[in-house]
Design an enzyme around this catalytic site. Structure first.
Site, mmCIF file in Angstrom:
data_model
loop_
_atom_site.group_PDB
_atom_site.id
_atom_site.type_symbol
_atom_site.label_atom_id
_atom_site.label_comp_id
_atom_site.label_asym_id
_atom_site.label_seq_id
_atom_site.Cartn_x
_atom_site.Cartn_y
_atom_site.Cartn_z
ATOM 1 N N CYS A 1 82.214 -49.229 -60.201
ATOM 2 C CA CYS A 1 80.809 -49.084 -60.437
ATOM 3 C C CYS A 1 80.157 -50.351 -60.951
ATOM 4 O O CYS A 1 79.932 -50.482 -62.151
ATOM 5 C CB CYS A 1 80.566 -47.950 -61.392
ATOM 6 S SG CYS A 1 78.851 -47.527 -61.386
HETATM 7 C C1 SRM Z 1 73.569 -55.889 -53.452
HETATM 8 C C2 SRM Z 1 73.465 -54.489 -52.896
HETATM 9 C C3 SRM Z 1 73.351 -54.507 -51.369
HETATM 10 C C4 SRM Z 1 72.330 -55.473 -50.864
HETATM 11 O O1 SRM Z 1 72.735 -56.403 -50.197
HETATM 12 O O2 SRM Z 1 71.133 -55.244 -51.095
HETATM 13 C C5 SRM Z 1 74.656 -53.639 -53.240
HETATM 14 C C6 SRM Z 1 75.910 -54.140 -53.259
HETATM 15 C C7 SRM Z 1 77.020 -53.448 -53.649
HETATM 16 N N1 SRM Z 1 77.065 -52.103 -53.899
HETATM 17 FE FE1 SRM Z 1 75.526 -50.902 -53.593
HETATM 18 N N2 SRM Z 1 74.310 -52.342 -53.475
HETATM 19 C C8 SRM Z 1 72.973 -52.260 -53.448
HETATM 20 C C9 SRM Z 1 72.231 -51.128 -53.391
HETATM 21 C C10 SRM Z 1 72.739 -49.860 -53.190
HETATM 22 C C11 SRM Z 1 71.980 -48.741 -52.751
HETATM 23 C C12 SRM Z 1 70.512 -48.724 -52.405
HETATM 24 C C13 SRM Z 1 69.605 -48.478 -53.568
HETATM 25 O O3 SRM Z 1 69.981 -48.678 -54.717
HETATM 26 O O4 SRM Z 1 68.477 -48.070 -53.299
HETATM 27 C C14 SRM Z 1 72.883 -47.707 -52.628
HETATM 28 C C15 SRM Z 1 72.600 -46.280 -52.131
HETATM 29 C C16 SRM Z 1 71.901 -45.450 -53.122
HETATM 30 C C17 SRM Z 1 72.807 -44.840 -54.129
HETATM 31 O O5 SRM Z 1 72.996 -45.448 -55.180
HETATM 32 O O6 SRM Z 1 73.339 -43.759 -53.875
HETATM 33 C C18 SRM Z 1 74.166 -48.235 -53.019
HETATM 34 C C19 SRM Z 1 75.352 -47.512 -53.022
HETATM 35 C C20 SRM Z 1 76.559 -48.024 -53.476
HETATM 36 C C21 SRM Z 1 77.721 -47.241 -53.707
HETATM 37 C C22 SRM Z 1 77.858 -45.741 -53.453
HETATM 38 C C23 SRM Z 1 77.363 -44.985 -54.609
HETATM 39 C C24 SRM Z 1 77.456 -43.512 -54.418
HETATM 40 O O7 SRM Z 1 77.311 -42.809 -55.423
HETATM 41 O O8 SRM Z 1 77.655 -43.036 -53.295
HETATM 42 C C25 SRM Z 1 78.707 -48.118 -54.188
HETATM 43 C C26 SRM Z 1 80.131 -47.782 -54.606
HETATM 44 C C27 SRM Z 1 80.302 -47.807 -56.087
HETATM 45 O O9 SRM Z 1 79.358 -47.618 -56.866
HETATM 46 O O10 SRM Z 1 81.446 -47.934 -56.457
HETATM 47 C C28 SRM Z 1 78.107 -49.380 -54.216
HETATM 48 C C29 SRM Z 1 78.707 -50.698 -54.598
HETATM 49 C C30 SRM Z 1 78.313 -51.808 -54.348
HETATM 50 C C31 SRM Z 1 79.128 -53.049 -54.615
HETATM 51 C C32 SRM Z 1 79.052 -53.326 -56.053
HETATM 52 C C33 SRM Z 1 80.540 -53.043 -54.060
HETATM 53 C C34 SRM Z 1 81.559 -52.232 -54.819
HETATM 54 O O11 SRM Z 1 82.247 -51.473 -54.149
HETATM 55 O O12 SRM Z 1 81.746 -52.386 -56.009
HETATM 56 C C35 SRM Z 1 78.365 -54.103 -53.759
HETATM 57 C C36 SRM Z 1 78.411 -55.492 -54.309
HETATM 58 C C37 SRM Z 1 78.108 -56.443 -53.218
HETATM 59 C C38 SRM Z 1 78.157 -57.824 -53.677
HETATM 60 O O13 SRM Z 1 79.239 -58.431 -53.592
HETATM 61 O O14 SRM Z 1 77.134 -58.334 -54.128
HETATM 62 N N3 SRM Z 1 76.811 -49.288 -53.794
HETATM 63 N N4 SRM Z 1 74.049 -49.557 -53.352
HETATM 64 C C39 SRM Z 1 72.340 -53.634 -53.456
HETATM 65 C C40 SRM Z 1 71.942 -53.888 -54.870
HETATM 66 C C41 SRM Z 1 70.980 -55.017 -54.949
HETATM 67 C C42 SRM Z 1 69.981 -54.823 -55.997
HETATM 68 O O15 SRM Z 1 70.356 -54.688 -57.173
HETATM 69 O O16 SRM Z 1 68.830 -54.795 -55.634
#
Ligand code: SRM
Ligand code: SRM
Ligand code: SRM
Ligand code: SRM
Ligand code: SF4
Ligand code: SF4
Ligand code: SF4
Ligand code: SF4
Ligand code: SF4
Ligand code: SF4
Ligand code: SF4
Ligand code: SF4
Lengths: 396, 106, 353, 353, 396, 106
Positions: free
Chosen positions: B105
């Site tokens: 997370c």
């Molecule tokens: C950077 C970003 C994608 C992007 O290119 O825009 C991102 C990147 C990552 N997300 Fe995300 N999430 C990002 C927005 C989201 C969103 C969209 C949103 O927030 O509106 C979602 C879907 C909405 C949600 O939260 O349900 C999202 C759902 C996830 C999930 C699945 C969570 C779930 O409950 O299903 C993970 C997995 C986790 O948390 O372990 C995750 C995990 C990750 C991780 C930390 C990877 C991981 O497994 O630990 C990624 C890190 C990438 C990196 O190396 O930088 N990310 N992640 C976004 C955050 C940027 C920001 O702060 O503005």
């Protein structure tokens, strides 16, 4: 001519759409980090696989999040991205910028990082892509001096975001920008010091068009709405009638509740049947406006698929007035986070917890009444729990 | 895999300094790492109480406790927690306590 | 030391004066042409917005260029949209066309409004993440090149929102998009028994599996995976680095259609599986580009005005969607997760094709 | 000894000659008046059907009386319907009215066709079953008395199908009825530890619980129930007699609405909870009768022609259903079983009442 | 006047609807069993609780089912219903009777049982309510002599039932009666000797109106349907137009696919969009008829709530021709029962098993192709399983 | 509760003759009950094989095996099963084998 080191990526400089490869090359001119990133990406394009190691925990003093640690799995080839951490910067609400602020951000980032960014991340942060462990704290110090702060990461409140709302939009039923900014400031601690079972997202759209996709992407969705009659400007209706727009076919026939009547002269709306979908208003912005009594619908539980499958947020408060200082709203958020924090397993999102324990238990836990607006339909299975006080207790 | 020498001993750690052979943990490891986690001087009883709590919990349940639980069980609040471990419970406290690196997370 | 918890800059300090004056008092808007909005306030004042496309992954120099432009035409005021487009905010109508001309000269596409295809929401991919099954920026660029005209015009039945996420975490929140492009793994992770004990919390790893494929092996402080129950979601890898899942041979892309977020007309809906698998074919992912284009073209020629992709499909039926697009229907399209039975047809009402 | 496996009598031997002649060659039908159908065959021949209500629980003498009538008017041919009505089958139109007159004189209600309320499908109740939470025949009789006029006329917007089941096993298959009356228990069964070991299969008993409330206690060869997880379905009692569940104080009836089976217009649907609990009040269950009548009346005065109860409710919305009927909405109406989230409202579209 | 022994039940002799109490009293005149049943029921009305013990296993020689054992929990008060077992008699398909057959049944029952019956049970059997253990075999012998046989109970194939279909109905697309009878005769063994994990029900409706509620109440639903154009008789359309019927409003507007056009003269149907819901045909039986190419849709899995929640049957074969001897149909049934029997846990219905193992596994197990007609919509979760042969196998 | 005397011993049984104290079962009980289940004469080896199979299965898993399993495991078909136990596996065989009374699915 020298052979390009990135033949595959070069292909992506072709075509009309602006190319991220061009930007990477631009940054690579100045930054060895960006240069190695480019080369590593080229390798990924060749290998069809990412070249980052798993995870990374880095941060700044006093915060538990805001930086995403990242290490190359080929530091031998790409030493400048051996460590390549991302800093999440809380964007100004509504993603409004004056250029001086943006330039400050760029300067700080050129000093400490790769010079590459995402404007913006999916959660809404300004993403500063790639710096070393040593630079994190100084970079943060400079950012802070420039008036910026980190956004959320980890099991924390994530950077809340809002649609442009009253900043530009005639349909705003709530001050999405102010609500969002106010909550962001109120909950700084929860953003920076992860204290929850998992992430928690808040998104604010000022009307049901939901331009920040709040219903799909936030644990706590705030969506503007109204009560009472849609305001009709008959003169403008007439104007639309003589325009391209076919009011019967394009507006009335597509009204989901079929509550509109059009006799080629007058437009009538049976507002008691209207579910405020926005369609008619969207098509006739000069003639129709949301009703006067404005507020928000609160929905909770939205999230991506992992673990239990994706969820769209669920209505839990059909209507709430939102006026600063938003006390009722904040108390509701606190109660919900508290109940969640108290009951959830690790990595269990709010929606999943409600799914597991039942809406009934959630509503009682946070003190909200059950109303039919919460459901598409009542239950069809007969597996009904009664509260102990409903049942005549046997005296045995 | 990176190695680190602390108080004369060599430990396998990852890039973030998390111990890679959990059974090698000892109190010196914790103390020696303290300063990288912005803890000045020697670890206090309050630090140790938390470190031991984390280790016990991890041994018993195989997972790190959630923050709310840490605070509750130790009668402290978040503020205190960050006073003790300025880089936070995940990065700071877990690392010193020799737990496996918190994942997911972020 | 730096001040903490100062929060983001106050947005009010970033608003152009015309907005400050008319905040919350907008009366109506018009789309003057693709990419150009005019918002008129009760006061009679107008705000002009010119929307330009962006690759999202931008360099500081690129941002400075945007700043230059904004300073030249907009007194230094701009914003980004929730789909990562750039919006130049003007109060002087006369500057709109010169601004557009300058943007054109610098190859900024102007559009993304109304019944267009706006920018593709996407994620990190191979650029920065550790779990991707595909790249993000690359497929997006390749696809946007191909559907460029839909960005700069407004000729579709309704607006089409495309999103890409490089793994099932779905950071791009693709699950409610008109068209979603989703990276998927297809290889069962193999726990590395030497590393699991030191790197992973066994109970968390077991709990991470949506289909219960993982069992804890407490004695050896590791876990085992039941291959038959694994659908390669990668969540175990997220919590346990010692369970690698990426595999160049089997990673690729799936295509999903018919989702939406707005409440306009129909309720928000999830995207549904259209194509279970397409190979990763960098640098330009031709199979993916073609598949998405095909769906867009079929939609464009069959849907009624104002009908979103999902609304169109629901009207004509999924049978018809598959026959019109020529996409083969397979047993993978039939849900088998926990609420699968809700998607089974419980009626004799269906079309033959 | 008796011959086994002879199967039922061949239905062909039971068909009246007019049917034998026109089998599969019917052209159209008309409802001549409530309870009277005319089916015309390609040959031009007509079959007349007079439908009469039945309490279903009938004595042999009653059946003989039916036989007498059938012999008098129908050459001894009759059938029963899938809702347990009696159908007298005639080929002679002139006998129809005399038959109806005789039926009237013997107090057989004639009707149940078209937009009426037909007979109530129901079950055993206290008459013969071991798991009932209420009686079956009693509430049915009390209710049919009250809505009798809807049986003998055809004045409703569409046909209304009512069913009753005396426990959650739902032998009456009430789950897809316009209005369903369902007996429910509300007491957590207490395992009788002295009897469980000899009478029950522990694993089967544990597996029988839909909500996982039962744990096996292998040592004592018995089971324990987690009161909080029990919703009194009674399935454990079905497999394990030593877990009694009936309780005069807490057993009663719930009311469900809006289901249907036909594919006409809308797809088949489940009935949904309207009233979680009404007391058992024999002999005439006034609360139940009133509640059902109220729903029928509100439906009758608000639905459009051809709109089944569920179709009407879906058009106006459940919010409206509750406000129009005055039935209080409670947290019990909100699903909390395994696919509950599918029923939660994932949209801002709703009515205020 | 003597005080009634059944004051509560007497109340149910009032009112216009025929009273089961009257029938019980009638039977009680002749049968002490019926008399005690009446008295025990009166006690239940007083106590608000049933007075039967749990279960009972009784039967006839050579069969494993067909009789429901039942014992009073107050044999002290009601000795004549100490044992009061029910015999399920397989009804003649379509519930057609000649009176002599019915009279035979009555005579046998007066000889051996209480004289009380259900005409019919919910599964379709003629239910003979209440006899003693000793009478079961002789009663069966007499029934058999009279041409009747037992229906199903227990973990067996239950008595199949069918709508009146071609016996009377102009809409029958299949010979529901013959299909049902044929299957009943073919599967006698499966009806009488329980060999499955749980019950299995087959119901046949000859058109989508589904007058035996097959989709809701059977593990294997056979529902008639057609391909090709709805047959239109224009003259009769005109006749309806001048009747009470408002063709536009009542027919076209209610067509779920909106595939009908009516210009006050001609009725057009875009049959390729028609989903054969029957509505238009139902309303205009003289003018419209199902198309010429007739057959059935096969659906499986329907059932009541216990354990996993109620299910409506699911389409697994959109179209199958049904002609005697129904070989393809029978083979399909055998394959499905076999797969179910092989894989199910005890007391797991077919629908529950498919739910547990997945439609994908079921289809492969019984050799049916996946087609879009099987689903309302494709999956929305990304948890897609691939078959091993889909995946490039690593050579490790 | 009814009692029954078989081969000189008294057993508690229910109305259907199912044993109510499972640990009292013995071979004489089975034999003595055979005739009520339409089995003529003494129980054969084939009967005993099935009875023992049922008892073993029940002891091991706590449940009666499903019919398909009975047939498979004993290499017999339904016809044979009913030849051996004319009143069927549930009523006949389980009763003789001293299993708890099959419930539910009737
Ligand atoms: C950077 C970003 C994608 C992007 O290119 O825009 C991102 C990147 C990552 N997300 Fe995300 N999430 C990002 C927005 C989201 C969103 C969209 C949103 O927030 O509106 C979602 C879907 C909405 C949600 O939260 O349900 C999202 C759902 C996830 C999930 C699945 C969570 C779930 O409950 O299903 C993970 C997995 C986790 O948390 O372990 C995750 C995990 C990750 C991780 C930390 C990877 C991981 O497994 O630990 C990624 C890190 C990438 C990196 O190396 O930088 N990310 N992640 C976004 C955050 C940027 C920001 O702060 O503005
Ligand atoms: C700028 C932005 C809000 C922001 O704070 O950044 C915005 C701005 C407007 N939206 Fe939006 N929407 C924006 C993202 C969205 C999203 C979110 C998304 O795409 O991820 C949605 C939900 C999409 C979905 O349902 O999947 C969204 C659904 C709408 C709708 C509903 C359309 C529909 O029929 O479903 C309208 C109404 C309309 O277009 O008629 C609307 C209308 C508008 C209006 C006309 C509102 C107004 O009066 O100012 C704005 C200009 C629309 C245009 O582009 O034609 N906006 N709008 C976002 C621009 C994104 C972009 O760069 O393309
Ligand atoms: C006799 C019977 C079949 C049988 O084999 O016994 C039967 C007979 C007819 N049905 Fe039916 N239906 C019979 C049970 C059903 C059922 C099952 C049930 O009620 O449990 C259904 C499904 C009900 C549901 O959806 O919940 C059923 C749904 C229909 C429909 C669809 C109505 C709708 O709009 O949903 C029609 C068409 C119509 O009525 O216009 C229909 C039409 C008819 C027609 C007109 C067919 C014909 O041309 O002969 C028959 C006379 C109808 C009438 O009563 O007005 N029949 N019909 C059943 C009479 C039951 C009774 O005594 O009341
Ligand atoms: C007699 C009858 C009710 C009636 O009054 O008409 C009936 C009576 C019983 N049913 Fe039933 N079921 C009867 C039709 C049904 C139906 C309707 C149908 O077949 O169309 C259903 C719903 C459809 C289905 O099968 O899903 C039905 C679903 C059940 C269930 C729940 C099965 C499930 O999978 O959810 C049980 C419980 C069980 O099997 O243990 C059950 C069990 C029972 C038992 C045997 C009680 C028990 O727990 O063992 C009842 C015996 C009552 C008695 O003392 O005579 N009965 N049962 C019906 C059979 C008469 C006949 O043969 O014609
Ligand atoms: S959500 Fe509504 S108020 Fe906000 S920008 Fe979109 S249309 Fe305007
Ligand atoms: S807002 Fe939507 S529901 Fe309301 S009148 Fe307009 S189109 Fe109809
Ligand atoms: S979608 Fe997956 S791979 Fe892409 S950024 Fe998010 S977590 Fe990383
Ligand atoms: S990849 Fe997903 S499904 Fe497979 S074992 Fe890991 S968590 Fe389970
Ligand atoms: S519904 Fe329940 S109580 Fe009624 S007959 Fe069926 S099993 Fe018995
Ligand atoms: S009554 Fe139902 S929910 Fe309660 S313990 Fe028994 S099986 Fe479980
Ligand atoms: S199901 Fe169809 S064919 Fe059968 S009786 Fe009903 S309307 Fe006629
Ligand atoms: S059968 Fe139904 S779908 Fe087909 S044309 Fe008639 S009303 Fe429309």
């Amino acid at each position: 001519m020298e052979k390009s080191k990135t033949p595959l990526l070069d292909e992506l400089e072709k075509g009309k759409w602006p190319s991220f490869v061009t930007d990477m090359k631009q940054a690579a001119q100045k930054s060895p980090m960006a240069e190695d990133l480019l080369s590593q990406l080229e390798l990924s394009y060749k290998d069809k696989i990412g070249h980052w190691k798993h995870g990374g925990i880095v941060g700044v003093k006093g915060y538990g999040g805001g930086v995403i640690g990242r290490y190359s799995d080929r530091p031998d080839l790409f030493p400048n991205v051996q460590a390549f951490h991302t800093m999440r910067i809380n964007h100004p609400t509504g993603w409004f910028y004056k250029t001086d602020a943006l330039r400050n951000l760029c300067d700080v980032w050129d000093k400490h990082g790769s010079g590459l960014t995402n404007m913006h991340g999916s959660t809404g942060d300004a993403i500063l892509l790639g710096t070393t462990t040593e630079h994190i704290q100084p970079c943060f110090d400079d950012l802070s001096a420039a008036g910026f702060d980190l956004g959320g990461s980890g099991s924390a409140l994530r950077t809340p975001s809002a649609c442009v709302g009253p900043g530009r939009c005639e349909w705003a039923c709530i001050d999405s920008l102010d609500v969002c900014y106010n909550l962001t400031m109120e909950f700084q601690d929860k953003i920076h010091r992860p204290m929850f079972p998992y992430k928690f997202k808040i998104k604010v759209s000022a009307c049901p068009n939901d331009c920040v996709a709040s219903i799909a992407r936030s644990d706590f969705s705030i969506i503007g709405t109204w009560k009472g009659k849609i305001l009709i400007n008959p003169a403008e209706v007439t104007a639309y009638a003589s325009s391209d727009l076919d009011i019967q076919k394009e507006v009335c026939d597509l009204c989901p509740t079929k509550c509109m009547e059009w006799d080629s002269k007058e437009l009538k709306i049976h507002d008691e049947d209207c579910t405020r979908c926005m369609h008619c208003i969207n098509l006739m912005p000069k003639a129709l406006r949301p009703g006067k009594e404005k507020g928000a619908t609160i929905l909770v539980g939205g999230k991506a698929p992992i673990v239990e499958g994706a969820l769209l947020s669920w209505v839990i408060v059909p209507f709430i007035k939102l006026e600063p200082p938003y006390t009722e709203l904040k108390e509701l958020i606190e109660r919900i986070q508290d109940w969640w924090d108290e009951n959830a397993k690790s990595r269990e999102r709010l929606g999943e917890l409600i799914k597991r324990l039942g809406m009934r238990v959630f509503l009682r836990g946070v003190g909200l009444p059950a109303v039919p607006q919460m459901v598409k339909a009542p239950r069809s299975n007969p597996y009904v729990f009664f509260w102990p006080e409903d049942i005549k207790q046997e005296v045995k | 895999m990176p190695q680190i020498e602390l108080a004369g001993k060599i430990y396998e750690v990852d890039e973030d300094g998390f111990l890679q052979e959990l059974d090698k943990w000892n109190e010196e490891f914790a103390q020696a790492y303290a300063h990288t986690e912005d803890i000045e001087g020697t670890l206090t009883d309050e630090h140790w109480k938390l470190i031991n709590y984390l280790r016990n919990y991890f041994q018993q349940f195989g997972i790190a406790p959630m923050v709310r639980k840490v605070c509750k069980d130790n009668g402290i609040d978040m503020k205190k927690l960050y006073e003790l471990f300025p880089t936070g419970p995940a990065k700071g406290a877990c690392k010193l306590a020799g737990l496996s690196k918190p994942t997911g997370c972020v | 030391m730096a001040k903490t918890d100062i929060g983001p800059p106050d947005y009010k300090t970033m608003l152009p004066p015309v907005i400050q004056r008319n905040y919350g008092k907008w009366l109506y808007h018009e789309i003057l042409k693709p990419g150009v909005l005019m918002h008129v306030a009760e006061s009679g004042e107008a705000l002009y917005t010119v929307r330009a496309g962006s690759p999202r992954l931008v360099s500081t120099d690129h941002i400075r260029e945007i700043c230059d432009i904004a300073e030249k035409y907009c007194d230094g005021y701009l914003r980004f949209t929730s789909r990562n487009n750039i919006e130049f905010l003007l109060d002087d109508k006369d500057k709109v066309e010169p601004l557009i001309a300058e943007l054109a000269s610098r190859n900024y596409p102007v559009g993304g409004t109304g019944h267009s295809i706006s920018n593709i929401v996407h994620t990190q991919g191979w650029v920065h993440c550790h779990t991707p099954a595909t790249d993000a920026s690359g497929p997006v660029k390749a696809l946007m090149d191909e559907i460029y005209d839909y960005f700069i015009t407004s000729t579709l039945p309704a607006h089409v929102r495309i999103a890409l996420a490089c793994c099932l975490n779905m950071c791009g929140a693709v699950h409610c998009s008109d068209i979603a492009i989703l990276g998927i793994h297809r290889t069962v992770p193999k726990p590395d028994n030497s590393r699991v004990p030191n790197m992973c919390e066994i109970p968390s790893t077991v709990a991470s599996c949506p289909t219960g494929a993982i069992r804890g092996d407490m004695k050896n402080k590791t876990v085992t995976v039941n291959d038959e129950k694994c659908m390669y979601c990668g969540n175990c890898y997220t919590v346990c680095p010692a369970m690698p899942i990426a595999d160049p041979e089997n990673d690729g892309i799936s295509i999903w259609v018919g989702g939406k977020v707005s409440n306009a007309r129909s309720a928000p809906k999830f995207s549904k599986l259209a194509i279970p698998f397409l190979p990763n074919n960098p640098p330009r992912w031709p199979e993916v580009v073609d598949a998405v284009k095909n769906i867009i073209e079929v939609y464009a020629s069959h849907a009624r005005k104002h009908e979103r992709v999902g609304e169109w499909i629901e009207r004509v039926g999924w049978e018809r969607f598959f026959s019109l697009t020529g996409i083969p229907f397979t047993d993978k399209h039939i849900d088998d997760f926990d609420m699968a039975t809700e998607t089974f047809r419980t009626s004799t009402q269906f079309k033959w094709r």
